[in-house]
Design a protein around this motif. Structure first.
Motif, PDB file in Angstrom:
ATOM      1  N   ASP A 285      -8.035   5.608   3.517  1.00  0.00           N
ATOM      2  CA  ASP A 285      -6.728   5.117   3.970  1.00  0.00           C
ATOM      3  C   ASP A 285      -6.016   6.224   4.737  1.00  0.00           C
ATOM      4  OD1 ASP A 285      -4.108   4.218   4.314  1.00  0.00           O
ATOM      5  OD2 ASP A 285      -4.034   3.242   2.343  1.00  0.00           O
TER       6      ASP A 285
ATOM      7  N   ARG B 186      -3.144   6.575   5.819  1.00  0.00           N
ATOM      8  CA  ARG B 186      -1.739   6.820   5.477  1.00  0.00           C
ATOM      9  C   ARG B 186      -1.605   7.862   4.379  1.00  0.00           C
ATOM     10  NH1 ARG B 186      -0.389   0.633   4.273  1.00  0.00           N
ATOM     11  NH2 ARG B 186      -2.338   1.002   3.138  1.00  0.00           N
TER      12      ARG B 186
ATOM     13  N   LYS C 126       7.784   5.559   5.894  1.00  0.00           N
ATOM     14  CA  LYS C 126       8.032   4.196   5.414  1.00  0.00           C
ATOM     15  C   LYS C 126       6.777   3.352   5.571  1.00  0.00           C
ATOM     16  CE  LYS C 126      13.003   4.192   6.333  1.00  0.00           C
ATOM     17  NZ  LYS C 126      14.117   3.551   7.049  1.00  0.00           N
ATOM     18  N   TRP C 127       6.544   2.517   4.568  1.00  0.00           N
ATOM     19  CA  TRP C 127       5.373   1.653   4.577  1.00  0.00           C
ATOM     20  C   TRP C 127       5.742   0.268   5.080  1.00  0.00           C
ATOM     21  CZ3 TRP C 127       0.498   2.682   1.722  1.00  0.00           C
ATOM     22  CH2 TRP C 127       0.336   4.041   1.472  1.00  0.00           C
ATOM     23  N   PRO C 128       4.752  -0.473   5.580  1.00  0.00           N
ATOM     24  CA  PRO C 128       5.049  -1.825   6.076  1.00  0.00           C
ATOM     25  C   PRO C 128       5.642  -2.695   4.979  1.00  0.00           C
ATOM     26  CG  PRO C 128       2.851  -1.113   6.735  1.00  0.00           C
ATOM     27  CD  PRO C 128       3.342  -0.105   5.739  1.00  0.00           C
ATOM     28  N   GLY C 129       6.460  -3.670   5.387  1.00  0.00           N
ATOM     29  CA  GLY C 129       7.077  -4.571   4.426  1.00  0.00           C
ATOM     30  C   GLY C 129       8.567  -4.321   4.306  1.00  0.00           C
ATOM     31  N   GLN C 130       9.190  -4.986   3.367  1.00  0.00           N
ATOM     32  CA  GLN C 130      10.631  -4.901   3.172  1.00  0.00           C
ATOM     33  C   GLN C 130      10.936  -4.443   1.749  1.00  0.00           C
ATOM     34  OE1 GLN C 130      12.811  -5.400   5.664  1.00  0.00           O
ATOM     35  NE2 GLN C 130      11.076  -5.741   7.042  1.00  0.00           N
ATOM     36  N   SER C 131      10.503  -3.257   1.409  1.00  0.00           N
ATOM     37  CA  SER C 131      10.726  -2.740   0.069  1.00  0.00           C
ATOM     38  C   SER C 131      12.190  -2.352  -0.117  1.00  0.00           C
ATOM     39  CB  SER C 131       9.839  -1.511  -0.181  1.00  0.00           C
ATOM     40  OG  SER C 131      10.203  -0.880  -1.390  1.00  0.00           O
TER      41      SER C 131
ATOM     42  N   GLU D  87      13.160   1.415  -0.477  1.00  0.00           N
ATOM     43  CA  GLU D  87      13.341   2.272   0.686  1.00  0.00           C
ATOM     44  C   GLU D  87      14.673   2.054   1.384  1.00  0.00           C
ATOM     45  OE1 GLU D  87       9.941   1.394   3.097  1.00  0.00           O
ATOM     46  OE2 GLU D  87       8.659   2.841   2.055  1.00  0.00           O
TER      47      GLU D  87
END
Length: 270
Positions: A62, A64, A224-229, A232
């Motif tokens: 990975d 990331r 920041k990681w993908p999505g709508q956490s 964060e």
């Protein structure tokens, strides 16, 4: 015989043990090594001989979070399950301190040698982990070379220059103190960690208000990681936006593991 000195039983026992150790050949280096931990993956890939490492964890591929994702693409992966690792017929499995306990216990019950590597949170600990990995793989010379290269890299970064105060701030309002890998990277880059203002030495929550009150010269956040956490969301708070123009969003892959790749993290901050 008069005048002779007879060694004590303790000395005789010690000499016998020593002669046995000298007569006993060193164990052969393992030929089929499996790593089931992201940080062990990287050290093993850096040090293993040709064909010695037969599998790394799936996280190693990975990009990331893995500093050696491209290299790891050339290895079969495992998912940390005892059944799949046993079928690989390893003679050594390397796990992390937080690797699944049941998987490690099952492998040991099946007669597989499993070694545990704790996380390296300091420069000294990184050197120790490299040395230990070299010993486990029978690659001591390669480990010594890697440590020397790591030390040369550290020396070239000019650690004595101080660059002001910085705040490490992540999702859920977490920060890292001086006794963490992130804190070590920050110090090596020449920054004073504001976590020390509040007595934080490890990883702990830090209210946003205290970050603002500390007035750091630089704010350092994780990628920041993908999505709508929602965890964060705090990193987008207007107070942080106004705090300092010097905000760095760092690459997690260079900060996650105590390996020589922290040199890239240090250099990026400088």
């Amino acid at each position: 015989m008069r005048g002779s000195v007879r060694p004590s039983r303790h000395i005789l026992g010690w000499l016998a043990a020593l002669s046995l150790a000298v007569a006993t050949p060193l164990a052969a280096a393992p030929q089929r090594v499996v790593s089931m931990n992201l940080c062990a993956d990287q050290l093993a890939m850096l040090l293993a001989g040709d064909g010695q490492l037969i599998s790394v964890s799936d996280l190693a591929q990975d990009p990331r979070i893995s500093a050696m994702a491209e290299t790891a693409a050339g290895y079969p992966v495992n998912h940390g399950r005892a059944e799949e690792i046993y079928l690989l017929r390893p003679d050594l499995v390397i796990a992390g301190q937080f690797t699944s306990g049941p998987a490690v216990q099952m492998l040991r019950r099946l007669g597989i040698r499993v070694e545990i590597l704790p996380p390296a949170e300091s420069i000294a600990a990184i050197r120790q982990e490299i040395t230990r990995m070299g010993g486990l793989l029978g690659r001591e010379e390669a480990a010594a070379d890697l440590i020397a290269e790591f030390d040369r890299g550290l020396a070239s970064l000019g650690r004595d220059r101080r660059r002001g105060r910085a705040a490490l701030y992540y999702a859920n309002g977490m920060t890292s103190g001086r006794n963490t890998l992130a804190g070590t990277i920050l110090d090596a880059a020449g920054y004073e960690n504001i976590a020390g203002d509040y007595g934080i030495a490890m990883t702990a929550g830090l209210p946003l208000e205290l970050v603002v009150m500390a007035q750091p010269d630089r704010l350092i956040t994780g990628a920041k990681w993908p999505g709508q956490s929602r965890s964060e969301a705090i990193l987008d708070h207007p107070a942080l936006k106004k705090l300092t123009p010097e905000t760095a969003e760092v690459a997690d892959r260079d900060w996650v593991c105590g390996t020589p790749f922290i040199l890239r993290a240090i250099e990026a901050l400088q």
